[in-house]
Design a protein around this motif. Structure first.
Motif, PDB file in Angstrom:
ATOM      1  N   PRO A  22    -110.289 -25.072  -1.019  1.00 14.27           N
ATOM      2  CA  PRO A  22    -109.307 -26.157  -0.942  1.00 14.27           C
ATOM      3  C   PRO A  22    -109.458 -27.118  -2.128  1.00 14.27           C
ATOM      4  O   PRO A  22    -110.524 -27.182  -2.746  1.00 14.27           O
ATOM      5  CB  PRO A  22    -109.661 -26.870   0.364  1.00 14.27           C
ATOM      6  CG  PRO A  22    -110.428 -25.874   1.165  1.00 14.27           C
ATOM      7  CD  PRO A  22    -111.165 -25.040   0.146  1.00 14.27           C
ATOM      8  N   VAL A  23    -108.407 -27.846  -2.403  1.00 13.10           N
ATOM      9  CA  VAL A  23    -108.429 -28.838  -3.488  1.00 13.10           C
ATOM     10  C   VAL A  23    -107.989 -30.183  -2.932  1.00 13.10           C
ATOM     11  O   VAL A  23    -107.414 -30.270  -1.847  1.00 13.10           O
ATOM     12  CB  VAL A  23    -107.520 -28.425  -4.669  1.00 13.10           C
ATOM     13  CG1 VAL A  23    -108.018 -27.142  -5.305  1.00 13.10           C
ATOM     14  CG2 VAL A  23    -106.076 -28.283  -4.230  1.00 13.10           C
ATOM     15  N   GLY A  24    -108.253 -31.207  -3.696  1.00 13.53           N
ATOM     16  CA  GLY A  24    -107.767 -32.540  -3.363  1.00 13.53           C
ATOM     17  C   GLY A  24    -108.521 -33.241  -2.252  1.00 13.53           C
ATOM     18  O   GLY A  24    -107.986 -34.167  -1.639  1.00 13.53           O
ATOM     19  N   LEU A  25    -109.762 -32.834  -1.981  1.00  8.40           N
ATOM     20  CA  LEU A  25    -110.531 -33.500  -0.930  1.00  8.40           C
ATOM     21  C   LEU A  25    -110.760 -34.955  -1.312  1.00  8.40           C
ATOM     22  O   LEU A  25    -111.217 -35.255  -2.414  1.00  8.40           O
ATOM     23  CB  LEU A  25    -111.870 -32.786  -0.705  1.00  8.40           C
ATOM     24  CG  LEU A  25    -112.769 -33.373   0.388  1.00  8.40           C
ATOM     25  CD1 LEU A  25    -112.104 -33.288   1.754  1.00  8.40           C
ATOM     26  CD2 LEU A  25    -114.109 -32.662   0.395  1.00  8.40           C
ATOM     27  N   TRP A  80    -106.938 -33.657   2.389  1.00  5.90           N
ATOM     28  CA  TRP A  80    -106.995 -32.595   1.396  1.00  5.90           C
ATOM     29  C   TRP A  80    -105.629 -31.960   1.278  1.00  5.90           C
ATOM     30  O   TRP A  80    -104.748 -32.176   2.110  1.00  5.90           O
ATOM     31  CB  TRP A  80    -108.053 -31.547   1.755  1.00  5.90           C
ATOM     32  CG  TRP A  80    -107.842 -30.872   3.082  1.00  5.90           C
ATOM     33  CD1 TRP A  80    -107.160 -29.714   3.337  1.00  5.90           C
ATOM     34  CD2 TRP A  80    -108.304 -31.328   4.357  1.00  5.90           C
ATOM     35  NE1 TRP A  80    -107.175 -29.419   4.671  1.00  5.90           N
ATOM     36  CE2 TRP A  80    -107.877 -30.392   5.325  1.00  5.90           C
ATOM     37  CE3 TRP A  80    -109.040 -32.426   4.792  1.00  5.90           C
ATOM     38  CZ2 TRP A  80    -108.146 -30.527   6.688  1.00  5.90           C
ATOM     39  CZ3 TRP A  80    -109.312 -32.561   6.145  1.00  5.90           C
ATOM     40  CH2 TRP A  80    -108.876 -31.618   7.070  1.00  5.90           C
ATOM     41  N   THR A  81    -105.445 -31.162   0.249  1.00  6.93           N
ATOM     42  CA  THR A  81    -104.199 -30.443   0.023  1.00  6.93           C
ATOM     43  C   THR A  81    -104.264 -29.101   0.747  1.00  6.93           C
ATOM     44  O   THR A  81    -105.270 -28.398   0.663  1.00  6.93           O
ATOM     45  CB  THR A  81    -103.979 -30.215  -1.487  1.00  6.93           C
ATOM     46  OG1 THR A  81    -103.979 -31.497  -2.135  1.00  6.93           O
ATOM     47  CG2 THR A  81    -102.685 -29.486  -1.765  1.00  6.93           C
ATOM     48  N   ASP A 106    -115.881 -29.430  -4.041  1.00  3.53           N
ATOM     49  CA  ASP A 106    -116.906 -30.335  -4.524  1.00  3.53           C
ATOM     50  C   ASP A 106    -117.157 -31.368  -3.426  1.00  3.53           C
ATOM     51  O   ASP A 106    -116.252 -31.699  -2.642  1.00  3.53           O
ATOM     52  CB  ASP A 106    -116.447 -31.051  -5.800  1.00  3.53           C
ATOM     53  CG  ASP A 106    -116.404 -30.121  -7.007  1.00  3.53           C
ATOM     54  OD1 ASP A 106    -117.119 -29.084  -6.998  1.00  3.53           O
ATOM     55  OD2 ASP A 106    -115.648 -30.417  -7.944  1.00  3.53           O
ATOM     56  N   THR A 107    -118.366 -31.861  -3.347  1.00  6.79           N
ATOM     57  CA  THR A 107    -118.710 -32.870  -2.346  1.00  6.79           C
ATOM     58  C   THR A 107    -118.162 -34.213  -2.788  1.00  6.79           C
ATOM     59  O   THR A 107    -118.250 -34.585  -3.950  1.00  6.79           O
ATOM     60  CB  THR A 107    -120.241 -32.945  -2.189  1.00  6.79           C
ATOM     61  OG1 THR A 107    -120.713 -31.661  -1.775  1.00  6.79           O
ATOM     62  CG2 THR A 107    -120.649 -33.983  -1.170  1.00  6.79           C
TER      63      THR A 107
END
Length: 128
Positions: A40-43, A56-57, A120-121
């Motif tokens: 996933p992206v955008g977290l 998220w996205t 990423d965290t």
């Protein structure tokens, strides 16, 4: 091959003189999707009073079954897991300590049970 589809097989052999054997017994195999979804992206984590608002996205894959959010206080040995069996893209994590530093990470799960890699965290410090 199609995920969860049943495929049937039978074989026979040919020797050096061109003679063919009888066919084997028919057997089948069920195809399994082994391709993990993208991470996933955008977290993002926004602080709130004793909580963090996580978003998220949504993944673009058509077979996403849900997401697994993991979080812990900085320095803690273990992650707490929150699983979503839908395609939700936000949640609020409560019961956090204001001023504490918390880490969050996320991975996606597809309908075949494959998990993506982690995002990423990101960190968040809940406050008043």
């Amino acid at each position: 091959m199609t995920h969860n589809a049943r495929y049937y097989f039978k074989v026979r052999a040919k020797d050096l003189k061109g003679n063919w054997s009888n066919y084997s017994t028919v057997v089948y195999a069920i195809a399994k999707d082994q391709v993990a979804p993208a991470s996933p992206v955008g977290l993002a984590a926004a602080p709130s009073d004793k909580s963090a608002i996580i978003s998220w996205t949504a993944n673009a894959e058509s077979d996403i079954a849900g997401y697994q959010l993991e979080y812990k206080a900085e320095g803690a040995a273990y992650w707490t897991i929150k699983t979503f069996t839908s395609t939700a893209t936000s949640t609020t994590i409560g019961s956090l300590s204001n001023g504490g530093n918390y880490q969050f990470r996320l991975k996606a799960k597809d309908s075949a049970g494959n998990f993506s890699g982690y995002t990423d965290t990101v960190t968040c410090v809940p406050d008043l």
